[in-house]
Design an enzyme around this catalytic site. Structure first.
Site, PDB file in Angstrom:
ATOM      1  N   LYS A  79      57.940  37.315  48.120  1.00 10.48           N
ATOM      2  CA  LYS A  79      56.627  37.071  48.288  1.00 10.48           C
ATOM      3  C   LYS A  79      56.430  36.528  50.003  1.00 10.48           C
ATOM      4  CE  LYS A  79      51.948  36.130  46.644  1.00 10.48           C
ATOM      5  NZ  LYS A  79      51.203  35.742  45.559  1.00 10.48           N
ATOM      6  N   SER A 155      47.687  38.575  44.069  1.00 13.99           N
ATOM      7  CA  SER A 155      47.978  38.633  45.579  1.00 13.99           C
ATOM      8  C   SER A 155      49.505  39.021  45.673  1.00 13.99           C
ATOM      9  CB  SER A 155      47.776  37.253  46.160  1.00 13.99           C
ATOM     10  OG  SER A 155      48.446  36.516  45.468  1.00 13.99           O
ATOM     11  N   SER A 179      48.098  36.247  39.767  1.00 10.25           N
ATOM     12  CA  SER A 179      48.468  36.979  40.756  1.00 10.25           C
ATOM     13  C   SER A 179      50.051  37.476  40.664  1.00 10.25           C
ATOM     14  CB  SER A 179      48.524  36.119  42.172  1.00 10.25           C
ATOM     15  OG  SER A 179      47.230  36.091  42.617  1.00 10.25           O
TER      16      SER A 179
END
Length: 468
Positions: A79, A155, A179
């Site tokens: 990420k 996210s 997330s």
């Protein structure tokens, strides 16, 4: 090209058996990305040259008799709020300094690399892990491979989309209010928010420093356990770490059944909400029945101070995020996405007394959970009230109202999402499993046992067509 395995665990076994090479696994993942990434927006940056070189090195090591463990030669994505030495960390924002941690690995990435993992690239996220998709900014909008008109969740959007579509076998995500677990639920994969203090967070851009967690995302609970075995454990100099945090043994704790495990079912606060998917209740009850079939003792529970902890997370992380972004918000307000600056700026509206009360509520709830977790080993609920929202209809307030994840960020408890079925539109729905602090192995074992008696770990048709 040989047949490419579906899960990380299968890929590790195939590598050890000599049925496939790391180079072949890595090339296959990039081939999927070549085909699907223009539509799915998974990658922010690909590290193809260095990844293939690392894969070739892993193959040479294996041929020489070197075996670094289950991640040796396995392609993983990161990420893009976590530092990797191959390139800058952009956080899906034009605000972030491209020199931040440039040329350095976050400790958790360094651990994966030392275990032989192949770092394939940086993955799309919400801006600073809190914003909504914003077409006005120069970053792709991640989409869900189950239906490209829908959101993969935030996210850790690119992580969920990329694992589900087969671009890599696992990914690092972060979770401040859900997330990791929401993208896992929406994309039909598994994702663990590890216990707070178990996995080092240095080298990761903060959102809410007392709520942020780093965890693994992969197809199965067993895959997540293999990643956590490498990721977890004490890191000197990292202020978020719990002293003496254990670092290995999660794969070894996986059991094929749930005999002797007491599971509390949380329905009071997580079922029957306005706007939830009509299929959710039946899918969840079937999941609870499957847990019982696997040997668990199932009882009804109600989580204490549920609404209060939900608020303590969603408001508390905004206060903590504002302290980090305050100067940049003053100087570069319009450089942030419209939704991001609204979320971050809202942190200025809370008083010190408000924030102190949030922390008090967290402490009281932690004390109230002690007797609950003396009566049960785990608590299960739906991860979210719906399947993946349609991107063109995406609304922050509505999406948050359907999340059942923030409670466990306030407590710091381990919590994961595994696929539990599908709605009428064929979109995945997630089962959330939470446990006691530092009993991540119990949570993972329950997810693994559930996946032994169910068939919900599936590949989206979009991705299956490419793999075939």
């Amino acid at each position: 090209m040989p047949d490419i395995p579906t899960t990380l665990t299968e890929a590790a076994a195939a590598l050890r058996a000599g049925d496939v090479t790391s180079v072949e696994l890595t090339e296959a993942g990039y081939a999927v990305a070549d085909e699907l990434d223009p539509a799915l927006g998974t990658y922010i940056a690909r590290y193809q040259e260095s990844a293939l070189a690392a894969a070739a090195a892993a193959d040479a090591e294996r041929a020489a008799g070197v075996d670094k463990g289950p991640l040796h030669g396995i392609p993983l994505g990161i990420k893009d709020i976590i530092a990797c030495l191959e390139g800058p960390t952009q956080a899906n924002s034009v605000v972030n300094d491209p020199q931040w941690m440039l040329g350095l690995d976050a400790p958790v990435v360094a651990r994966l690399r030392a275990a032989g993992a192949i770092i394939t690239g940086k993955l799309g996220t919400s801006e600073y892990a809190c914003g909504m998709p914003d077409a006005s900014k120069p970053f792709p909008t991640p989409r869900n491979p189950w239906n490209a008109d829908t959101w993969p969740g935030g996210s850790s959007s690119g992580a969920g989309s990329g694992v589900a579509s087969g671009m890599f076998f696992g990914a690092l995500g972060t979770d401040t209010g859900g997330s990791i677990r929401l993208p896992a639920a929406y994309c039909g994969i598994s994702g663990l928010k590890a216990t707070y203090g178990l996995v080092p967070k240095s080298g990761c851009l903060p959102l809410g420093v007392t709520y942020d967690h780093i965890g693994p995302m992969a197809r199965t609970a067993a895959d997540c356990a293999a990643m956590l075995d490498v990721m977890a454990g004490f890191e000197a100099g990292d202020p978020s770490m719990a002293a003496g945090a254990a670092g290995t043994g999660y794969v070894g704790q996986l059991a094929g059944d749930l005999r002797g495990v007491r599971i509390g079912v949380e329905r009071a606060h997580t079922l029957g909400k306005r706007g939830e998917d009509p299929a959710l209740a039946a899918v969840f009850e079937a999941a609870v029945a499957a847990l019982a079939e696997a040997g668990a003792t199932v009882v009804e529970v109600e989580l204490p101070l549920y609404d209060e902890l939900f608020t303590a997370t969603m408001a508390g992380f905004q206060v903590e995020a504002f302290t980090f972004h305050k100067d940049w918000l003053t100087d570069r307000w319009t450089d942030y996405g419209r939704h991001t600056r609204g979320v971050l700026g809202a942190g200025a509206l809370f008083t010190a007394a408000d924030y102190a009360q949030m922390q008090k509520v967290r402490r009281i709830a932690a004390a109230m959970l002690v007797p609950l977790f003396e009566s049960v080993d785990l608590v299960v609920s739906p991860t979210a009230g719906t399947g993946a929202p349609v991107l063109s209809e995406l609304d922050w307030e509505t999406a948050i109202a359907q999340c059942h994840t923030p409670y466990w960020n306030a407590t710091g408890s381990p919590a994961m999402s595994v696929p539990m079925g599908f709605n009428a539109e064929g979109l995945p729905l997630g089962l959330q499993i939470a446990g006691r602090h530092f009993e991540d192995g119990v949570v993972l074992s329950a997810g693994h046992a559930f996946q032994q008696v169910t068939s919900h770990v599936q590949v989206p048709a979009l991705a299956a067509a490419v793999h075939s």
